[in-house]
Design an enzyme around this catalytic site. Structure first.
Site, PDB file in Angstrom:
ATOM      1  CB  SER A  45      41.594   5.912 -21.128  1.00 12.17           C
ATOM      2  OG  SER A  45      40.420   6.131 -20.366  1.00 12.17           O
ATOM      3  CG  ASN A  46      40.325   4.588 -15.912  1.00 16.44           C
ATOM      4  OD1 ASN A  46      40.364   5.737 -16.345  1.00 16.44           O
ATOM      5  ND2 ASN A  46      39.229   4.068 -15.400  1.00 16.44           N
TER       6      ASN A  46
ATOM      7  NE  ARG B 294      32.722   0.116 -14.802  1.00 18.32           N
ATOM      8  CZ  ARG B 294      32.121   1.265 -15.067  1.00 18.32           C
ATOM      9  NH1 ARG B 294      30.823   1.406 -14.814  1.00 18.32           N
ATOM     10  NH2 ARG B 294      32.786   2.272 -15.588  1.00 18.32           N
TER      11      ARG B 294
ATOM     12  CG  HIS C 220      -1.749   1.249   1.329  1.00 18.34           C
ATOM     13  ND1 HIS C 220      -1.363   2.320   2.109  1.00 18.34           N
ATOM     14  CD2 HIS C 220      -2.900   1.627   0.719  1.00 18.34           C
ATOM     15  CE1 HIS C 220      -2.252   3.287   1.984  1.00 18.34           C
ATOM     16  NE2 HIS C 220      -3.195   2.889   1.143  1.00 18.34           N
TER      17      HIS C 220
ATOM     18  CB  CYS D 288      34.423   1.477 -21.892  1.00 18.01           C
ATOM     19  SG  CYS D 288      35.720   0.264 -21.587  1.00 18.01           S
TER      20      CYS D 288
END
Length: 785
Positions: free
Chosen positions: A694-695, A506, A416, A743
């Protein structure tokens, strides 16, 4: 000649003015859908003509107008007095002889039809204005269950009419600006289904939070369904994906077990009795997979018949094992929305929430806590307070509309509190278990319902920002823009963004928040010697005899929810990329993981999957992916291998994936190690494309540990060496006619990086949902130049 009662068999949707929304829908389904396999219990309607005849016979309409004229809309006390007087006026009246005879005759026919002297029935309201697209009146009128015998049936039909002037109904009509005496009330008398000996529930033909249309959401409990609406228990919850269900797949893409500690059963004297559900039964699902799929198929049939999303009640008969639909009405929240707007919330805090639960409403609320233990205390509540209670029922509506947020200990998404909170636009968190214990009166809190199903309550006034985007004004670009999605619960909402799919799904969130246990601890569960550890794992995996199934189920469902949200667009699932320290943090992880001084360049990615000791965990991961494709029918997923150091590793991992039964599936590789870039041609012969990480690429080219705070100023993805590496790699990959995306976070956070990527003709850029719109605009601007 007036029609005082009508059999459901003779009712169609066009008869709504005579029998009200609920009865018209039941008759329509019996007439049109039983031949398609949808089972609906029989019964009859006491018509609106009976209602008006009853009021006229007893001169009640005049008296009601007088009572309502004296109603002070600003006073809770006046509301209670008005409701009491109106109900008393109705209960004093008697049905005209012709009306009462028609009711008794119709009930006798029901008894003959079902071969019993006093058939047990449900007596429910069916108002002409009920179940309208903008006002559901859900739970406002009284329902009387397990009623048998002519005298009781007549009595409770009158009680049902009187309930049209319950305090909450008066308040709700005022809220929705529905005139009190303009519309009549019909009453439905329907054969009871013996769900007290089995189970019952509610289902929607869309996701109730996001409005995502391609799923059926089913809630289920033991016993009679009133318990689910009250929110007294947290139901089992199931999602079924419509597109692949209709292709013949058993597409139950998510199954969550609830806390079903209580149930309603028949009382011998009539009505219902509440009793405890034994622990052994409570930890079982209340319906099986075959029943889930049957209900979902019926829901799709009903939705297609009415050509709009539906809110459906169902019940299982414990004596016959049959399933029945006992009600279907239009879904009233998302169906009423127009335009394509996307709201983006950003909560600015690093604090841990003090309470968590199931979020309803996709909003943020703030205010002072007011704990209300019982409805008798509602006069203590003030506008703007945060309502905290165990559960709500329709008598609470008068204060729920004043709340800045609602928090309950019990209940699920169809309780509810959830239904009313959603309709009123009040952020609501249900099923917290401990909200009334942890939160204190006058405590200032921020209630966050913006992170999918994960409702969070923070202490204090937490700042947040809101951005609104008109999705119709987002430009088209040549460069594809995809999304990074890690939280399955956010996927349905993110699907509204006009992306080209998911460039990075991921699985790490699912491992940490859903699986929670190290995969090898599940694989070797039977031989574990630590009793405390086994007990902890048993508590988490109670629904599974084979503990490996816990890992496979949770991972498969997490991936499936993301894949379903974007179907049939491509969803690229990166195989698990936990580092040693992250695996070690899972329950039982210390048994299987050592200590590494630099996990970033340690035992991770492809070399982990191929390790003999870890390989059973990789097989379980492959089993989850196989389930998503072969069982759920989600053939839009591709795979991506992270941290693949060598060509040999790449070839071996591709071979193992095939050996595990995953075929006809694209497999990409993360370009995040210098070897991937230097040997681009060789890697392109093994994999189906690249995604630049890229990390990791930056840390390995610059020789910087990105987890080391002392070196944070040296870690720069915008370094000329990184840009040159990426530019040269894109040139080489395109010469090889390979698809390349990115990404990492660089496009979203580094000024000029998007423009650099577009100038170098990257195929796609994948970003988090909160960076999507600004990324598209930057790409569009660059492409125009």
């Amino acid at each position: 000649m007036p029609k005082y009662t009508v059999s459901y068999k003779k009712i169609a949707h066009k008869d709504l003015p005579l029998v009200g929304g609920k009865n018209a829908s039941l008759g329509e389904m019996i007439k049109s859908l039983t031949k398609r396999g949808v089972a609906v219990p029989g019964g009859f309607a006491v018509t609106t003509e009976s209602y008006w005849a009853f009021l006229k016979e007893n001169n009640i309409e005049k008296e009601l107008r007088k009572i309502l004229k004296e109603y002070d809309r600003s006073s809770t006390k006046s509301l209670r007095e008005t409701g009491k007087k109106a109900r008393e006026a109705i209960m004093k009246g008697n049905f005209p002889d012709k009306v009462e005879k028609a009711i008794r005759d119709s009930y006798k026919k029901m008894c003959e039809e079902y071969g019993t002297k006093n058939v047990s029935v449900a007596v429910r309201s069916s108002a002409v204005c009920e179940d309208a697209p903008d006002a559901s009146f859900a739970g406002q009128f009284e329902t009387f269950l397990n009623i048998s015998g002519e005298e009781k049936v007549v009595k409770f039909i009158k009680e049902c009419i009187a309930s049209s002037f319950n305090d909450r109904v008066i308040a709700y009509r005022e809220e929705k600006k529905v005139p009190h005496l303009k519309f009549a009330l019909s009453v439905g008398v329907q054969k009871m289904v013996r769900s007290d000996k089995a189970s019952s529930g509610i289902m929607f033909t869309l996701d109730t939070e996001s409005g995502f249309r391609d799923v059926v959401l089913i809630n289920s409990i033991f016993g009679i369904g009133e318990m689910i609406v009250q929110g007294s228990v947290t139901p089992d919850e199931f999602y079924v994906f419509k597109p692949t269900l209709e292709k013949g797949f058993p597409a139950i893409i998510r199954k969550d077990m609830g806390r079903k500690t209580k149930e309603f059963v028949y009382k011998k004297s009539g009505g219902l009795l509440e009793r405890k559900v034994p622990q052994k039964r409570a930890v079982r699902f209340s319906i099986n997979d075959e029943e889930i799929l049957t209900l979902a198929k019926w829901a799709v049939i009903i939705e297609k018949h009415y050509k709009k999303p539906q809110d459906i009640e169902w019940a299982k008969d414990g004596e016959t094992g049959e399933l029945f639909i006992v009600q279907s009405r239009p879904e009233t929240i998302h169906a009423a929305k127009t335009g394509r707007k996307y709201l983006e919330y950003n909560i600015k805090t690093n604090e841990e929430p003090v309470v968590t639960g199931i979020a309803v409403g996709e909003k943020v609320g703030k205010g002072k806590v007011k704990i209300i233990e019982d409805v008798s205390e509602i006069e203590r509540f003030e506008k703007g307070d945060v309502l905290v209670t165990k559960m709500t029922d329709p008598d609470w509506v008068s204060i729920m509309r004043l709340a800045s947020a609602i928090i309950t200990d019990e209940g699920g998404k169809t309780a509810h509190a959830s239904i009313v909170g959603r309709e009123l636009g009040v952020p609501t968190i249900v099923g917290t278990e401990n909200g009334t214990k942890v939160l204190k009166d006058k405590m200032h809190v921020t209630v966050d319902c913006t992170q999918g199903l994960n409702g969070r309550v923070y202490k204090g006034d937490v700042p947040y920002t809101v951005k609104e985007y008109d999705l119709d004004k987002i430009p088209e670009t040549k460069t594809k823009v995809m999304l990074n999605v890690g939280t399955p619960e956010m996927a349905f909402r993110a699907s509204y963004l006009p992306s080209k799919g998911v460039g990075l799904a991921r699985v790490e969130f699912v491992l940490a928040e859903k699986v929670c246990v190290h995969p090898l601890a599940l694989y070797h569960y039977e031989t574990l010697k630590d009793k405390q550890l086994k007990k902890k794992i048993e508590e988490i995996t109670v629904e599974h005899a084979d503990k490996k199934e816990h890992f496979i189920k949770e991972l498969a469902e997490g991936i499936a929810q993301i894949a379903a949200a974007f179907y049939p667009k491509e969803v690229i699932v990166r195989l698990s990329d936990f580092k040693t320290n992250e695996y070690r943090n899972l329950i039982g992880g210390a048994l299987y993981e050592g200590m590494e001084s630099n996990p970033m360049i340690g035992f991770r990615g492809a070399s982990r999957y191929l390790n003999e000791k870890f390989y059973p965990a990789f097989q379980m991961e492959c089993s989850a992916i196989k389930r998503v494709k072969k069982v759920f029918g989600l053939d839009n997923i591709s795979l991506m291998v992270p941290f693949c150091r060598s060509i040999e590793e790449g070839k071996e991992i591709k071979k193992r994936i095939k050996e595990e039964g995953i075929k006809n599936t694209k497999v990409y590789v993360m370009a995040e190690i210098p070897s991937n870039v230097i040997l681009a041609e060789e890697f392109s012969k093994v994999f189906d494309g690249f995604s630049i990480g890229s990390n990791d690429l930056a840390q390995l080219i610059l020789g910087v540990d990105r987890d080391n705070a002392l070196l944070s100023k040296r870690y720069d993805e915008n370094n000329p060496a990184i840009r040159k590496t990426i530019a040269d790699f894109l040139k080489e990959a395109h010469k090889l006619k390979e698809k390349v995306g990115i990404c990492g976070e660089a496009p979203a956070i580094i000024p000029g990086f998007v423009e650099f990527l577009v100038d170098n003709k990257i195929d796609y850029i994948s970003v988090n949902p909160d960076s999507f719109v600004q990324t598209v605009r930057k790409i569009h601007k660059t492409e125009k130049k």
